[in-house]
Design an enzyme around this catalytic site. Structure first.
Site, PDB file in Angstrom:
ATOM      1  N   SER A 142       0.824  -1.217   0.000  1.00 49.95           N
ATOM      2  CA  SER A 142       0.000   0.000   0.000  1.00 49.95           C
ATOM      3  C   SER A 142       0.854   1.261   0.000  1.00 49.95           C
ATOM      4  CB  SER A 142      -0.911   0.018   1.222  1.00 49.95           C
ATOM      5  OG  SER A 142      -1.652   1.227   1.227  1.00 49.95           O
ATOM      6  N   LYS A 161      -4.614  -6.762   3.104  1.00 49.72           N
ATOM      7  CA  LYS A 161      -4.643  -5.606   2.179  1.00 49.72           C
ATOM      8  C   LYS A 161      -6.076  -5.337   1.715  1.00 49.72           C
ATOM      9  CE  LYS A 161      -2.972  -2.331  -0.484  1.00 49.72           C
ATOM     10  NZ  LYS A 161      -3.823  -2.072  -1.573  1.00 49.72           N
ATOM     11  N   HIS A 196      -7.639  -3.554   4.495  1.00 50.35           N
ATOM     12  CA  HIS A 196      -7.081  -2.190   4.466  1.00 50.35           C
ATOM     13  C   HIS A 196      -7.854  -1.346   3.446  1.00 50.35           C
ATOM     14  CE1 HIS A 196      -4.572   0.737   2.336  1.00 50.35           C
ATOM     15  NE2 HIS A 196      -3.913   0.946   3.466  1.00 50.35           N
ATOM     16  N   ASN A 197      -8.062  -1.910   2.263  1.00 51.04           N
ATOM     17  CA  ASN A 197      -8.750  -1.150   1.224  1.00 51.04           C
ATOM     18  C   ASN A 197     -10.226  -0.933   1.565  1.00 51.04           C
ATOM     19  OD1 ASN A 197      -6.298  -1.321  -0.038  1.00 51.04           O
ATOM     20  ND2 ASN A 197      -7.164  -1.641  -2.059  1.00 51.04           N
TER      21      ASN A 197
END
Ligand code: 6PG
Length: 486
Positions: free
Chosen positions: A136, A190, A193-194
Site C-alpha cells: 500500500s 490488504k 485495508h482497502n
C-alpha cells in the site's frame, strides 16, 4: 547464495511489470543498493525506466524471462507487479517455466486472497514458493517506502524479508513490513485495508459535500478546515489529500477542481471484496458496504437521470448563518465514522481468523498501517492502544479509548446526519455509522419482529427472553405455542 549463469553482473532481485508501481518499487530497491533485474511484457517500458532512472542504482534490463532468470542469484527472488487477475495468472504461468525449485515469487498486486491460496498450491507442487504481499501507498509509497502486508510460509518470507524490509516505510524505528500469516493472509489484510480506505474516503467525501452545500465556506474554506483537522486527531494521509483536492483550482476553467470532476466513481475490486468478506463472515460493515454501493450508484448515469427526471432534482439550500452544521459536530462525527470503519475492518480480520482457526496479531497488523499506507493516521495509535490494552474485548468500540471517541462522536454525528437528511444531502456512509451505533446501543432491536415473521412464514422457531428453548407458534392453526427442542 549461488551465482547466476547468465552474462553480465548478477541481480539480487527481479521486478516484473514496470507500470508506475513496479517501476517505482524497482527504483526504490535500486536506491537501497540492490541489484534489480527488471522486465516488462512491453520492452519500451524497461527502456524508458533505464533511460530516465538508470543512474539511480543497479537496474538491469532483461528482454526475456529466461534471461531474467539467468541473471538472478539463487534462490531467485522475483517481485510481480502486474494487474490482479488474469494478467497475474499469465505472468506466473510464464515464470514457472524459467524458475527452479526453491525460488520465491512475491505477488505484490491487489490479489484476492483465495487466488493467492490457489496459486500458492500450484506453485508448491512445482517446488516454488509464493508470498502474497499487499503493498500500500500508491506510486509515492512504492518509491519512498510502502507498507507491506505479507502472507506465505515462514521459509519463503525469510528469503525475501530483508529485501522488502529495506524498502518499506518506517513509523519511527518500526518497519511497516511483516508477515501477517500463512497463504493469502497478507492479501486478505490488504483487502481489509482497502475496505477501510473506501469507508473513510466516502465518510470524508460526504462531510465535504455537506460543508460545500450547507455552509458558505466554499472550497477554500473547506480546504482550510481540512488542513486544520489534519493537524489534530483526524490527522491522516486521506485527510491531507482531501484538503489538497478541495484547494485545487482547475487550470482549464479556473473553477474549483471538484466542480469539473465527473462524479462517476470507479473501483478496482478490493473494496467490494472486503464488503463481500464481511457479508460472508457475518460482520456488519455498514460504511464500507455503503461506500461500495455509493460508487456503484454514482456510475448509473441513466438510472440517476431517470429518477431525477421523474421525481425532480434535489436542490439543497445553504443554511442560514448560525444554523449550519457545526464545525465540531462535523469533526467529531467524522472521527467517530473513521473509528467505526477501522473497527469493522479489524472485526472482519477477527471473524476470518475464527472461521479459519488462526490468529492474526492485530496490534502488529495495525502497526503495519502506521506509515506508508493509504489509511495511515493518528487514530491508528489509539486503535493500537485499545487493542493492546483490551485484546479480548468483545467489541472494539466498547474499549477505551475508542469508546470515548464514539461516545462523543455519536450525538455530533446525529446532528450532522439530521441536517443532511432534513435538507436532502445524501450521506449513506455517515448515516449508516450512526444507525450502526444506535443498533449496538438499543437494548431490544426490531429484529424481534423479524424472528416472529420468520416463524410465521416458515416455522423457523424463535427463542424467548423469559424461558430456555426454541418455540414455534401455530400461526395458521390454533395459535398455541409449542416447544421445538423438547
Ligand atoms: C493502496 C491503494 C491501492 C488501490 C487504489 C485504487 O493501498 O495503495 O489501496 O492499492 O488499488 O488506491 O483502488 P480503487 O480503484 O478500488 O479505488
Amino acid at each position: 547464495m549461488n551465482t547466476p549463469d547468465g552474462d553480465g553482473p548478477p541481480a539480487d532481485v527481479a521486478v516484473i511489470g514496470l507500470g508506475v508501481m513496479g517501476a517505482n518499487l524497482a527504483r526504490n530497491l535500486a536506491r537501497h543498493g540492490h541489484r534489480v533485474a527488471v522486465h516488462d511484457r512491453l520492452p519500451a517500458k524497461g527502456t524508458a525506466l533505464l533511460a530516465q532512472h538508470g543512474h539511480e542504482g543497479h537496474l538491469l534490463l532483461t528482454g526475456t524471462l529466461r534471461e531474467l532468470s539467468a541473471r538472478l542469484t539463487r534462490p531467485r527472488r522475483v517481485l510481480l507487479l502486474v494487474p490482479a487477475g488474469a494478467a497475474t495468472d499469465a505472468a506466473i504461468d510464464a515464470l514457472t517455466d524459467v524458475l527452479e525449485p526453491g525460488d520465491v515469487l512475491v505477488d505484490c498486486g491487489n490479489a484476492h486472497a483465495d487466488d493467492t491460496e490457489r496459486r500458492a498450491a500450484v506453485l508448491r507442487s512445482r517446488g516454488l514458493h509464493l508470498v502474497g504481499a499487499g503493498v500500500s501507498g500508491g506510486e509515492e509509497g512504492a518509491l519512498r517506502g510502502p507498507s507491506i502486508m505479507a502472507g506465505g510460509t515462514e521459509h519463503a518470507w525469510d528469503a525475501v524479508r530483508p529485501l522488502l524490509e529495506s524498502v518499506a516505510a518506517r513509523a519511527g524505528t518500526a518497519v511497516c513490513c511483516a508477515r501477517v500469516g500463512p497463504g493469502g493472509t497478507g492479501h486478505f489484510a490488504k483487502t481489509v485495508h482497502n475496505g477501510i480506505e473506501y469507508a473513510v474516503m466516502q465518510a470524508l467525501a460526504e462531510t465535504c459535500d455537506l460543508v460545500l452545500r450547507r455552509t458558505d465556506r466554499g472550497h477554500t474554506g473547506l480546504a482550510d478546515l481540512l488542513t486544520r483537522w489534519n493537524k489534530g486527531r483526524l490527522g491522516s494521509y486521506l485527510v491531507a489529500l482531501t484538503a489538497a483536492a478541495a484547494a485545487r483550482v482547475d487550470p482549464v476553467t479556473g473553477t474549483p477542481f471538484l466542480d469539473v470532476v465527473d462524479d462517476a466513481a470507479h473501483q478496482l475490486g478490493t473494496g467490494r471484496w472486503a464488503a463481500q468478506a464481511a457479508l460472508d463472515l457475518g460482520v456488519p460493515a455498514a460504511p464500507l458496504t455503503q461506500a461500495v454501493f455509493a460508487r456503484s450508484l454514482s456510475r448509473d448515469r441513466e438510472g440517476r437521470a431517470a429518477v431525477r427526471g421523474a421525481l425532480g432534482p434535489l436542490r439543497v439550500t445553504r443554511a442560514r448563518s448560525g444554523a449550519e452544521p457545526a464545525e465540531t459536530d462535523l469533526h467529531d462525527g467524522l472521527l467517530a465514522a473513521t473509528a467505526v470503519a477501522y473497527a469493522q475492518g479489524l472485526d472482519t480480520v477477527r471473524a476470518a481468523d475464527a472461521a479459519r482457526g488462526r490468529v492474526t496479531d492485530l496490534v502488529r497488523l495495525t502497526g503495519l498501517w502506521r506509515a506508508g499506507c493509504v489509511i495511515r493516521g493518528r487514530l491508528l495509535d489509539q486503535i493500537a492502544d485499545t487493542l493492546a490494552a483490551r485484546p479480548d474485548t468483545p467489541h472494539l468500540l466498547a474499549a477505551e479509548p475508542l469508546a470515548h471517541i464514539v461516545r462523543t462522536g455519536t450525538e455530533a454525528l446525529r446532528r450532522v446526519v439530521l441536517d443532511a437528511v432534513a435538507t436532502g444531502v445524501p450521506v449513506p456512509a455517515l448515516a449508516s455509522v450512526l444507525s450502526h451505533l444506535d443498533q449496538l446501543r438499543t437494548p431490544r432491536l426490531a429484529t424481534a419482529m423479524v424472528q416472529a415473521q420468520r416463524d410465521a412464514m416458515g416455522a423457523h422457531g424463535y427463542r424467548r427472553v423469559d424461558r430456555v428453548g426454541t418455540y414455534h407458534t401455530r400461526w395458521n392453526g390454533d395459535g398455541a405455542e409449542i416447544r421445538l427442542d423438547a
